[in-house]
Write an enzyme that holds these catalytic residues in place. Structure first.
Site, PDB file in Angstrom:
ATOM      1  N   ASP A   1      -5.091  23.427  -7.228  1.00 14.41           N
ATOM      2  CA  ASP A   1      -5.268  22.445  -8.289  1.00 14.41           C
ATOM      3  C   ASP A   1      -4.536  23.033  -9.505  1.00 14.41           C
ATOM      4  O   ASP A   1      -4.985  23.986 -10.125  1.00 14.41           O
ATOM      5  CB  ASP A   1      -6.764  22.225  -8.564  1.00 14.41           C
ATOM      6  CG  ASP A   1      -7.009  21.128  -9.598  1.00 14.41           C
ATOM      7  OD1 ASP A   1      -6.155  20.942 -10.477  1.00 14.41           O
ATOM      8  OD2 ASP A   1      -8.073  20.489  -9.539  1.00 14.41           O
TER       9      ASP A   1
ATOM     10  N   LYS B   1      -4.577  13.803 -16.680  1.00 14.89           N
ATOM     11  CA  LYS B   1      -4.665  14.666 -17.869  1.00 14.89           C
ATOM     12  C   LYS B   1      -3.326  14.666 -18.609  1.00 14.89           C
ATOM     13  O   LYS B   1      -3.020  13.734 -19.320  1.00 14.89           O
ATOM     14  CB  LYS B   1      -5.093  16.086 -17.477  1.00 14.89           C
ATOM     15  CG  LYS B   1      -6.154  16.172 -16.388  1.00 14.89           C
ATOM     16  CD  LYS B   1      -7.490  15.634 -16.815  1.00 14.89           C
ATOM     17  CE  LYS B   1      -8.502  15.813 -15.692  1.00 14.89           C
ATOM     18  NZ  LYS B   1      -9.643  14.947 -15.740  1.00 14.89           N
TER      19      LYS B   1
ATOM     20  N   ARG C   1       0.821  -1.214   0.000  1.00 10.43           N
ATOM     21  CA  ARG C   1       0.000   0.000   0.000  1.00 10.43           C
ATOM     22  C   ARG C   1       0.856   1.267   0.000  1.00 10.43           C
ATOM     23  O   ARG C   1       0.436   2.314  -0.444  1.00 10.43           O
ATOM     24  CB  ARG C   1      -0.922  -0.021   1.222  1.00 10.43           C
ATOM     25  CG  ARG C   1      -2.137   0.846   1.078  1.00 10.43           C
ATOM     26  CD  ARG C   1      -3.200   0.504   2.108  1.00 10.43           C
ATOM     27  NE  ARG C   1      -2.724   0.646   3.451  1.00 10.43           N
ATOM     28  CZ  ARG C   1      -2.874  -0.244   4.432  1.00 10.43           C
ATOM     29  NH1 ARG C   1      -3.515  -1.370   4.210  1.00 10.43           N
ATOM     30  NH2 ARG C   1      -2.389  -0.015   5.629  1.00 10.43           N
TER      31      ARG C   1
ATOM     32  N   TYR D   1     -13.097  23.317  -9.627  1.00 17.02           N
ATOM     33  CA  TYR D   1     -13.684  22.157 -10.345  1.00 17.02           C
ATOM     34  C   TYR D   1     -14.905  21.622  -9.571  1.00 17.02           C
ATOM     35  O   TYR D   1     -14.836  21.417  -8.358  1.00 17.02           O
ATOM     36  CB  TYR D   1     -12.570  21.122 -10.461  1.00 17.02           C
ATOM     37  CG  TYR D   1     -12.924  19.762 -10.979  1.00 17.02           C
ATOM     38  CD1 TYR D   1     -13.446  19.576 -12.251  1.00 17.02           C
ATOM     39  CD2 TYR D   1     -12.680  18.631 -10.194  1.00 17.02           C
ATOM     40  CE1 TYR D   1     -13.731  18.301 -12.722  1.00 17.02           C
ATOM     41  CE2 TYR D   1     -12.949  17.355 -10.662  1.00 17.02           C
ATOM     42  CZ  TYR D   1     -13.484  17.194 -11.923  1.00 17.02           C
ATOM     43  OH  TYR D   1     -13.758  15.939 -12.391  1.00 17.02           O
TER      44      TYR D   1
END
Ligand SMILES: Cc1ncc(COP(=O)(O)O)c(C=O)c1O
Length: 388
Positions: A181, A206, A56, A109
């Site tokens: 962001d 992206k 993890r 966003y």
């Protein structure tokens, strides 16, 4: 290291010497693991810093990606998250506490906003949305209990630019962590940490990935102290990303610089063409001199990516659909930053409370890919003709 400091060089070499990577392979191997075996019982609870411990927490594959993103952003450390939205929510949650207050840019966003309203508010955090164009005057909205200021610049729908140095200054003077962001600039055209912002968040889905086939998020922290807050929260909440995905994102990053430079050129050419069209009321692209925040963009950014919007002159929803449906090179779909061009109509996504969104007509957003700009212009010409 002399001769290795150019941005493209750094992107090619970033993370290739990260801990545990194999020296004679160009790319880090995909190391899949849940269990890591220890030689001796006494080592089980005595892991050394950087030592692999449990899947993890990542293997050499995730370590290489963290190192590469850290180098790009100039970060003390990077935490990966399974999507861009998960990176935003992980960072916000790490800083939130009941009874505290957060300032969030009104241009943020939509799903980040929905998390603030739907999860943070329910857990006792008061959210104040602020005018994305507020600079030093944001100080008046800070309180003793303000625990974070969250920015997105430019806003990925409405393209306002936040005044990062002014906000970093007022936040630092009050010890308030700042987050941005930074997906639009991909860490390539904007270095928020160098401007004093504490956390630069990426939807690496992206531009980093670049091929529209992976979801990934990253939180890059300016200092080790700030990084620890996010790392600890990631650990407590079981945050993890797959090594296969990390591999693909890192592979995408090697060409991100050349893709972005090309996407910048094409997007600017297309934006300029659109600004001369009678069907278009306004183009929302910060690199155009007529953009209201052009001076801020010029001061803080090293360039512009391939995402921008246009406000059409007033037309019906059916006419907008006809325009988009007539496009053959632009795909109709969510997300952006891939090698292929995309278009969407956006009005349904815009939620504002601090500074109402005023536009002459519908907003259409384009993500410009790697096709020839003239072909995209021809496609748009057909689309605009279908407006009727
Ligand atoms: C500005 C911005 N931030 C974050 C995200 C979320 O990224 P992801 O789709 O990887 O969750 C998106 C997705 O479109 C976005 O546009």
């Amino acid at each position: 290291m002399s001769g290795r400091n150019g941005p493209h060089t750094r992107l090619v070499h970033g993370g290739r010497k990260a801990q545990g990577t194999v020296a004679d392979l160009v790319n880090p191997p995909v190391e899949r693991a849940s269990t890591v075996l220890f030689a001796r019982a006494e080592d089980l609870y005595d892991a050394k810093p950087g030592q692999r411990y449990y899947g993890r927490f990542g293997t050499a594959t995730q370590a290489a990606l963290r190192a590469a993103i850290g180098d790009l952003e100039g970060a003390a450390d990077v935490v990966l998250a399974p999507s861009g939205l998960a990176a935003c929510t992980l960072a916000l949650q790490a800083l939130a506490e009941p009874g505290k207050h957060m300032l969030v840019s009104d241009s943020v966003y939509g799903p980040t906003r929905a998390f603030c309203d739907g999860v943070l508010s329910r857990n006792g955090v008061e959210i104040t949305y602020f005018d994305p164009r507020a600079g030093a005057e944001l100080a008046a909205q800070c309180r003793d209990e303000t625990c974070a200021i969250f920015l997105e610049s430019p806003g990925s729908l409405t393209f306002e630019i936040n005044d990062l140095p002014a906000i970093a200054d007022l936040a630092q003077a009050r010890g308030i962590p700042t987050l941005i962001d930074n997906t639009w600039a991909a860490g390539w055209f904007l270095k928020p940490l160098a401007l004093g912002i504490d956390y630069s968040i990426q939807a690496a889905t992206k531009y980093h990935t670049g091929h529209s086939d992976v979801l990934m998020g990253a939180i890059a922290a300016r200092t080790e102290e700030r990084a620890k807050v996010i790392r600890d929260h990631a650990r407590l909440t079981g945050n993890a990303v797959s090594p296969d995905d990390a591999y693909l994102v890192l592979r995408g990053m090697r060409t991100m610089g050349v893709r972005l430079e090309r996407q910048q050129q094409s997007a600017l050419k297309i934006a300029q063409w659109l600004s001369g069209r009678p069907e278009v009321a306004r183009v929302l692209h910060p690199a155009l001199p007529e953009h209201p925040d052009h001076a801020l963009w010029q001061r803080d950014f090293g360039g512009a990516s391939g995402l921008f919007g246009v406000i059409l002159r007033p037309v019906s929803e059916a006419q907008v659909y006809a325009c988009l449906d007539a496009l053959t090179l632009f795909g109709l779909g969510f997300s952006w930053g891939g090698y292929e061009s995309l278009a969407i109509h956006c009005d349904a996504q815009i939620k504002r409370t601090a500074r109402p969104w005023k536009a002459e007509g519908p907003l259409v957003r384009f993500s410009i890919g790697l096709e020839d700009a003239d072909d995209l212009i021809a496609d748009l010409e057909n689309g605009l003709a279908a407006l009727g």
